[in-house]
Design a protein around this motif. Structure first.
Motif, PDB file in Angstrom:
ATOM      1  N   SER A   4       0.838  -1.201   0.000  1.00 17.08           N
ATOM      2  CA  SER A   4       0.000   0.000   0.000  1.00 17.08           C
ATOM      3  C   SER A   4       0.874   1.253   0.000  1.00 17.08           C
ATOM      4  N   ALA A   5       1.992   1.217   0.736  1.00 16.76           N
ATOM      5  CA  ALA A   5       2.901   2.357   0.769  1.00 16.76           C
ATOM      6  C   ALA A   5       3.529   2.568  -0.602  1.00 16.76           C
ATOM      7  N   LEU A   6       3.901   1.466  -1.241  1.00 16.63           N
ATOM      8  CA  LEU A   6       4.499   1.538  -2.574  1.00 16.63           C
ATOM      9  C   LEU A   6       3.520   2.165  -3.568  1.00 16.63           C
ATOM     10  N   LEU A   7       2.258   1.710  -3.497  1.00 13.20           N
ATOM     11  CA  LEU A   7       1.249   2.231  -4.427  1.00 13.20           C
ATOM     12  C   LEU A   7       0.971   3.706  -4.166  1.00 13.20           C
ATOM     13  N   LEU A   8       0.988   4.085  -2.880  1.00 14.61           N
ATOM     14  CA  LEU A   8       0.755   5.487  -2.521  1.00 14.61           C
ATOM     15  C   LEU A   8       1.874   6.363  -3.093  1.00 14.61           C
ATOM     16  N   LEU A   9       3.101   5.889  -2.917  1.00 13.44           N
ATOM     17  CA  LEU A   9       4.260   6.616  -3.444  1.00 13.44           C
ATOM     18  C   LEU A   9       4.156   6.754  -4.959  1.00 13.44           C
ATOM     19  N   LEU A  10       3.830   5.629  -5.625  1.00 15.94           N
ATOM     20  CA  LEU A  10       3.756   5.655  -7.083  1.00 15.94           C
ATOM     21  C   LEU A  10       2.632   6.557  -7.573  1.00 15.94           C
ATOM     22  N   SER A  11       1.493   6.570  -6.860  1.00 15.55           N
ATOM     23  CA  SER A  11       0.421   7.449  -7.343  1.00 15.55           C
ATOM     24  C   SER A  11       0.788   8.910  -7.127  1.00 15.55           C
ATOM     25  N   PRO A 266      11.651  -6.500  -7.371  1.00 14.43           N
ATOM     26  CA  PRO A 266      12.330  -6.678  -6.080  1.00 14.43           C
ATOM     27  C   PRO A 266      11.568  -6.054  -4.905  1.00 14.43           C
ATOM     28  N   PHE A 267      10.731  -5.054  -5.196  1.00 12.12           N
ATOM     29  CA  PHE A 267      10.010  -4.367  -4.117  1.00 12.12           C
ATOM     30  C   PHE A 267       8.752  -5.117  -3.687  1.00 12.12           C
ATOM     31  N   VAL A 268       8.340  -6.110  -4.459  1.00 15.21           N
ATOM     32  CA  VAL A 268       7.112  -6.846  -4.107  1.00 15.21           C
ATOM     33  C   VAL A 268       7.414  -8.332  -3.911  1.00 15.21           C
ATOM     34  N   GLY A 269       8.653  -8.640  -3.538  1.00 11.93           N
ATOM     35  CA  GLY A 269       9.013 -10.032  -3.256  1.00 11.93           C
ATOM     36  C   GLY A 269       8.882 -10.935  -4.472  1.00 11.93           C
ATOM     37  N   TYR A 270       9.056 -10.401  -5.689  1.00  8.64           N
ATOM     38  CA  TYR A 270       9.003 -11.164  -6.945  1.00  8.64           C
ATOM     39  C   TYR A 270       7.665 -11.861  -7.148  1.00  8.64           C
ATOM     40  N   ASP A 271       6.643 -11.409  -6.433  1.00  7.71           N
ATOM     41  CA  ASP A 271       5.331 -12.038  -6.557  1.00  7.71           C
ATOM     42  C   ASP A 271       4.625 -11.491  -7.804  1.00  7.71           C
ATOM     43  N   ALA A 273       1.605 -11.534  -8.804  1.00  6.15           N
ATOM     44  CA  ALA A 273       0.322 -10.854  -8.590  1.00  6.15           C
ATOM     45  C   ALA A 273       0.550  -9.443  -8.062  1.00  6.15           C
ATOM     46  N   ARG A 274       1.472  -9.335  -7.124  1.00  4.81           N
ATOM     47  CA  ARG A 274       1.739  -8.028  -6.520  1.00  4.81           C
ATOM     48  C   ARG A 274       2.521  -7.119  -7.466  1.00  4.81           C
ATOM     49  N   THR A 275       3.083  -7.678  -8.530  1.00 12.15           N
ATOM     50  CA  THR A 275       3.820  -6.875  -9.513  1.00 12.15           C
ATOM     51  C   THR A 275       2.864  -6.048 -10.371  1.00 12.15           C
ATOM     52  N   LEU A 276       1.627  -6.548 -10.547  1.00 11.51           N
ATOM     53  CA  LEU A 276       0.713  -5.953 -11.541  1.00 11.51           C
ATOM     54  C   LEU A 276       0.462  -4.458 -11.335  1.00 11.51           C
ATOM     55  N   ALA A 277      -0.115  -4.078 -10.200  1.00 12.94           N
ATOM     56  CA  ALA A 277      -0.522  -2.680 -10.017  1.00 12.94           C
ATOM     57  C   ALA A 277       0.670  -1.706 -10.023  1.00 12.94           C
ATOM     58  N   PRO A 278       1.745  -1.998  -9.257  1.00 11.69           N
ATOM     59  CA  PRO A 278       2.878  -1.059  -9.310  1.00 11.69           C
ATOM     60  C   PRO A 278       3.483  -0.944 -10.710  1.00 11.69           C
ATOM     61  N   SER A 279       3.490  -2.048 -11.481  1.00 11.35           N
ATOM     62  CA  SER A 279       4.018  -1.984 -12.850  1.00 11.35           C
ATOM     63  C   SER A 279       3.200  -1.032 -13.690  1.00 11.35           C
ATOM     64  N   ALA A 280       1.874  -1.079 -13.513  1.00  8.05           N
ATOM     65  CA  ALA A 280       0.998  -0.198 -14.285  1.00  8.05           C
ATOM     66  C   ALA A 280       1.334   1.263 -13.974  1.00  8.05           C
TER      67      ALA A 280
END
Lengths: 328, 257
Positions: A4-11, A266-271, A273-280
């Motif tokens: 959630s912190a990563l997504l907040l930063l990216l937005s 690397p920021f989402v533990g190589y998962d 599923a968790r890569t999708l939103a931050p990649s977008a």
């Protein structure tokens, strides 16, 4: 870092990048003029520059970059390969071929929906072909080669159309689909692509949970209860719809779908599923920044966004491929 | 009580016969060891029992209904599967791999219920992985990785377990540990079929041995019934003397026949 912190930063960065894109251009606009125009109380000229030119262009760049970042991450999850991406695998090329065919034969005159639908048809056919290839072989190399073949074929048909083009005007039209750009895009162009982007997003979200399970291989994923057929079809439809819609806005732009997930992982533990939103988000940011860069550098004619993306992305692709060769 | 029944299974692939008229049952409360030389059809039998491949002839039923009628989720809630080939596309965290075992219950790497969390934590401590929990799978040794996959299969807490060579690549202590875990799981009501290459290990832990060679089942019975020099010669083509004492079975293979 928490997701959630990563997504907040990216937005926050996305917002800042789009705002920066609104400031920069041939007319210098001071912050107070910009904000006045943004809230509809500015000078008419300023409002036109902001609402008709800069904002649609920045948002188009963000949406296209986001779409490509998301498609890259989803395809990489499905095919279990960090080099999979709409551009490299020929999906974007087939989408622009679809759009070009629709334009060339005049079908685009019937409805403004014809071009996006044609681009999406091209994208889905390419993705489906790739997935069939992926089922029959586990070899990464084969898959990339099929993608190269698709790209070359789409390129050859485009060249044929260029060859046959009746006048210079349609020639420049065709070129714009292959090089990719977000210049002179309007909110109308985005609105036309939006339903397809939305539908594609639904398919990706529905297959999201299965992507990490696929990391264990298809046999184990089957054992875990993953519906392999459904997952494949959903990711194909999803990435086909989204990348096709992106191409219908901006033409073919490559490599964003490789860079964004690669940086995020690397920021989402190589998962996957968790890569999708931050990649977008990151894909969107990269393309907005690249578009600002294009407008800043003084070149006789404006550079094409697709050209710049490839100039940065292709070396990144080679580097990732070499890293992989070393670890395997 | 859950069971998988394989009835008269024949499996042919590209003109090669992988299974010929094989029938057997896997059920709760029983630990079966599937043994035989390479290429005997052990993995194919497991894949048929899981519904991963459909037999050319014959039927596979789970609790009486054909396996192909079960949804993937419903099947996964009854059967947990540990394949022989365990590729890992991404160096995801150990805990996330184990959490994937909860897929059939709606769990994912990001969302686990309390029940899921408990199952994951138990599997991690059972397989001796607490120290590695937060590490990426690319930093583990082959044996550690094998235990991660075992933990993933255990985390499902399904009534039946199909495990294809779960102890390959493990050191002796961890071979015994994993087999004890499977034994314990069966003693608490589970049912398992395990492909093993170590016959004395199989005889020590299993209730039943299925001896396979060249796509057929040569023998199917308790270790006491089937641990014979005759079968060793017939199935593995070796001369062996077999003895049993309170320490378990010991096997002395003198030479290939």
């Amino acid at each position: 870092m928490k997701d959630s912190a990563l997504l907040l930063l990216l937005s926050a960065v996305s917002f800042a990048a789009i705002l920066a894109a609104c400031f920069i251009g041939s007319t210098v606009m001071s912050p107070d003029r910009l904000f006045a125009a943004l809230f509809g109380v500015g000078a008419t000229g300023d409002e036109i520059v902001l609402w008709e030119i800069r904002l649609p262009r920045a948002i188009a760049a963000f949406i296209v970059g986001g779409a490509l970042g998301l498609c890259g991450a989803a395809l990489q999850g499905l095919l279990r390969n960090p080099l999979a991406e709409p551009g490299v695998l020929g999906v974007s090329a087939c989408a622009s071929l679809g759009a070009t065919l629709a334009l060339f034969y005049g079908a685009a005159a019937f409805s403004s929906l014809v071009v996006p639908v044609a681009a999406i048809t091209g994208a889905i056919s390419a993705t489906a072909l790739l997935t069939i290839a992926a089922i029959h072989t586990s070899s990464v190399v084969t898959l990339i080669l099929v993608g190269v073949g698709l790209s070359s074929f789409a390129g050859a048909v485009m060249a044929l159309l260029l060859n046959l083009a009746p006048n210079p005007f349609s020639l420049s039209d065709l070129i714009s689909w292959t090089l990719g750009s977000v210049a002179n895009r309007s909110f109308n162009d985005i609105a036309l692509a939006a339903p397809f982007l939305g539908a594609g997003l639904v398919f990706i979200v529905l297959s999201r949970r299965s992507l990490p399970a696929l990391a264990l291989g298809e046999e184990a994923a089957h054992g875990l209860g993953v519906d392999l057929k459904r997952t494949r079809i959903f990711v194909i439809l999803g990435t086909g719809l989204i990348s096709g819609a992106a191409v219908s806005i901006a033409g073919a732009i490559g490599f964003i779908g490789i860079m964004a997930p690669h940086i995020v992982r690397p920021f989402v533990g190589y998962d996957p599923a968790r890569t999708l939103a931050p990649s977008a988000f990151l894909g969107g940011i990269i393309l907005v920044l690249a578009d600002i860069f294009i407008r800043l550098i003084p070149t006789p004619t404006e550079l094409r966004l697709g050209v710049v993306a490839a100039l940065i992305g292709a070396p990144a692709f080679v580097w990732i491929a070499m890293q992989r060769a070393r670890t395997q | 009580m859950t069971n998988i029944k394989l009835t008269n299974i024949t499996m042919e692939l590209k003109g090669r016969r992988l299974l010929s008229n094989v029938s057997t049952e896997i059920k709760s409360g029983e630990l079966i060891a599937l043994i035989g030389p390479n290429g005997a059809g052990k993995t194919t039998l497991l894949k048929c029992a899981l519904g991963l491949i459909s037999p050319t002839i014959g039927t596979v039923t789970v609790d009486g209904s054909p396996i192909e009628d079960l949804s993937p989720i419903a099947r996964a809630q009854k059967i947990s599967y540990l394949p022989q080939m365990r590729p890992l596309a991404w160096p995801i965290r150990v805990r996330d791999v184990v959490a994937l075992g909860r897929y059939a219950y709606g769990g994912s790497t990001t969302k686990l219920t309390q029940l899921d969390e408990a199952a994951v934590a138990k599997a991690i401590s059972d397989c001796d992985l607490s120290a590695f929990e937060d590490r990426g799978t690319d930093t583990l040794s082959g044996g550690e990785l094998a235990r991660v996959h075992c933990a993933r299969a255990f985390a499902a807490q399904a009534p039946l377990l199909l495990a294809d060579e779960p102890v390959a690549a493990l050191d002796l202590a961890h071979q015994f540990q994993i087999m004890s875990l499977i034994r314990n799981y069966v003693d608490h009501g589970g049912g398992a079929i395990v492909v093993l290459h170590d016959i004395s290990l199989a005889a020590r832990y299993a209730d039943r041995l299925i001896w396979m060679k060249d796509s057929i089942i040569n023998a199917d019975g308790t270790p006491d019934e089937t641990m014979t020099a005759g079968l060793m010669e017939k199935v593995f083509a070796v001369d062996a003397t077999i003895s049993k004492d309170e320490g378990g079975w010991s096997l002395n293979v003198s030479n290939a026949t």
